[in-house]
Design a protein around this motif. Structure first.
Motif, short mmCIF file in Angstrom:
data_model
loop_
_atom_site.label_atom_id
_atom_site.label_comp_id
_atom_site.label_asym_id
_atom_site.label_seq_id
_atom_site.Cartn_x
_atom_site.Cartn_y
_atom_site.Cartn_z
N UNK A 158 0.74 -1.04 -0.12
CA UNK A 158 0.03 -0.05 0.01
C UNK A 158 0.85 1.16 0.05
N UNK A 159 1.91 1.12 0.94
CA UNK A 159 2.88 2.39 0.89
C UNK A 159 3.48 2.55 -0.67
N UNK A 160 3.93 1.52 -1.13
CA UNK A 160 4.50 1.63 -2.36
C UNK A 160 3.53 2.33 -3.31
N UNK A 161 2.41 1.89 -3.33
CA UNK A 161 1.68 2.40 -4.52
C UNK A 161 1.42 3.81 -4.25
N UNK A 162 1.21 4.33 -3.10
CA UNK A 162 0.83 5.61 -2.53
C UNK A 162 2.10 6.63 -3.06
N UNK A 163 3.31 5.96 -2.51
CA UNK A 163 4.57 6.78 -2.94
C UNK A 163 4.59 6.90 -4.43
N UNK A 164 4.43 5.87 -5.31
CA UNK A 164 4.55 6.10 -6.72
C UNK A 164 3.52 6.93 -7.03
N UNK A 165 2.21 7.07 -6.53
CA UNK A 165 1.19 7.90 -7.27
C UNK A 165 1.28 9.37 -6.82
N UNK A 166 1.77 9.79 -5.65
CA UNK A 166 2.18 11.11 -5.13
C UNK A 166 3.35 11.56 -5.91
N UNK A 167 4.46 10.64 -5.94
CA UNK A 167 5.69 11.10 -6.58
C UNK A 167 5.50 11.53 -7.98
N UNK A 172 19.56 -2.16 1.35
CA UNK A 172 19.36 -3.31 0.53
C UNK A 172 18.99 -2.92 -0.80
N UNK A 173 19.41 -3.95 -1.74
CA UNK A 173 18.78 -3.66 -3.19
C UNK A 173 17.36 -3.79 -3.45
N UNK A 174 16.89 -4.70 -2.65
CA UNK A 174 15.27 -4.66 -2.80
C UNK A 174 14.65 -3.54 -2.36
N UNK A 175 15.14 -2.79 -1.23
CA UNK A 175 14.47 -1.53 -0.89
C UNK A 175 14.69 -0.30 -1.85
N UNK A 176 15.93 -0.35 -2.30
CA UNK A 176 16.40 0.70 -3.08
C UNK A 176 15.58 0.57 -4.66
N UNK A 177 15.77 -0.59 -5.08
CA UNK A 177 14.85 -1.07 -6.31
C UNK A 177 13.56 -0.43 -5.94
N UNK A 178 12.84 -0.64 -5.10
CA UNK A 178 11.43 -0.24 -5.03
C UNK A 178 11.21 1.18 -4.70
N UNK A 179 12.28 1.87 -4.11
CA UNK A 179 12.23 3.23 -4.29
C UNK A 179 12.34 3.85 -5.53
N UNK A 180 13.45 3.22 -6.21
CA UNK A 180 13.52 3.85 -7.77
C UNK A 180 12.46 3.46 -8.42
N UNK A 218 9.26 3.73 -7.62
CA UNK A 218 8.33 4.68 -7.29
C UNK A 218 8.76 6.32 -7.76
N UNK A 219 10.05 6.39 -7.70
CA UNK A 219 10.44 7.81 -7.84
C UNK A 219 11.18 8.11 -9.17
N UNK A 220 11.10 7.28 -10.11
CA UNK A 220 11.89 7.55 -11.40
C UNK A 220 11.06 8.28 -12.23
#
Length: 340
Positions: A97-106, A130-138, A140-142
């Motif tokens: 849920x947080x991943x989807x929200x971050x991606x939408x707002x970004x 961790x690579x997994x966390x950083x991949x998910x952040x990218x 959302x934000x790319x």
């Protein structure tokens, strides 16, 4: 300055790179009347303090402060209206849920412009090393105009031993490699947080920060993670980091103060106060490291090699145990009476 909702207060402090060795201008105001082009590791105006708002991420950890995706989007738009520089939207790896929200707002807020001169804030996401966390952040934000990664790893002895179960060398290697990995994905704006910096051994903290700068970090986040530092203690920590960290002139220093004991605002304002007080030059004391000592000696005309520095440093530390501040006259005396 701004207070993040219910929980923490964070403000990025910086100083101008256009300064002499002995006269350094530091940030002392909050919001300037005009904005310039955003550069991750540099602020053109020496009187500008960037505001990093973590209401949507850290603020939501406060009891009763849970928000729906729609509420978060509304708050993000209000933060834009307030002129906030950086919005920490969330922690994508924490849950879907947080991943989807971050991606939408970004995507929506991180690109919205009513006109070409409208303010577009930096969109930031938190990640563990961790690579997994950083991949998910990218992920959302790319697509945001200004994406920022906020990656963290603990540096205090108690956290390294009992939470991470890692040695100092392993912690440095992990942070260095993950900052480099984030750069390889496309992040050019990376905030690296030394979690629990307020309880970290300072010489190790300087080393850790210096290594992540070399790896590509553009902002160093110095937090009072457990909210127990007193204002003068935390202000001195920021001053010591600035004085002793290799490569510090190439990055922005950020302070993140928790409000557990009601001192978050006082601690952050103390950081700025110390920056003002130090405008006359570098102040040395018992917590200063080799880098600060060598820098000050260079400023007053002494060039020394590593062997000479090692000898002088321990005599300097002995003197610093008896004096609150080491003056230039003290340094000259130390240089004039070498151990034979």
């Amino acid at each position: 300055m701004a207070m993040s909702m219910l929980h923490t207060f964070t403000a990025t402090l910086s100083y101008s790179r256009e300064h002499s060795k002995t006269q350094r201008q530091k940030s002392s105001s909050v919001i300037c009347s005009s904005r310039r082009d955003y550069v991750p590791n540099y602020i053109q105006d020496p009187n500008y303090v960037r505001i990093f708002d973590t209401t949507l991420r850290d603020g939501e950890q406060s009891p009763g402060a849970t928000m729906t995706p729609k509420q978060k989007l509304n708050i993000a738009r209000k933060l834009v209206e307030l002129g906030v520089d950086i919005i920490e939207v969330g922690f994508p790896a924490s849950n879907k849920a947080d991943l989807d929200t971050v991606k939408s707002i970004a995507y929506e807020v991180g690109n919205e412009t009513k006109d070409e001169n409208a303010h577009v804030p930096v969109m930031c996401a938190l990640a563990r090393c961790t690579k997994e966390d950083i991949d998910k952040a990218w992920e959302c934000l790319k697509d945001a105009k200004f994406p920022r990664l906020h990656v963290f790893l603990a540096t205090s002895d108690i956290h390294m031993e009992y939470k991470l179960r890692m040695s100092k060398e392993e912690v440095i290697d992990k942070a260095r490699s993950m900052v480099a990995y984030a750069r390889s994905l496309g992040f050019t704006d990376i905030q690296c947080c030394a979690e629990d910096a307020g309880r970290s051994e300072k010489e190790f903290l300087y080393e850790f920060l210096g290594e992540v700068i070399k790896a590509g970090a553009t902002t160093l986040n110095i937090p009072d993670t457990v909210g127990f530092n007193l204002p003068r203690e935390f202000g001195q920590l920021i001053a010591d980091v600035r004085a002793n960290t290799p490569g510090i002139d190439d990055v922005i220093i950020s302070a993140h103060c928790h409000n557990d004991l009601g001192l978050a605002t006082a601690n952050t304002l103390e950081d700025i106060g110390l920056y003002r007080a130090n405008e006359s030059g570098l102040i040395l004391g018992k917590l200063s490291g080799r880098h600060a000592l060598k820098s000050r000696l260079s400023e007053i005309g002494y060039k020394i090699n590593k062997t000479e520095l090692d000898d002088l440093f321990w005599r300097f530390k002995s003197l610093a145990e008896t004096k609150k501040v080491i003056t230039d006259d003290d340094l000259i005396a130390l240089m004039s009476h070498p151990v034979i």
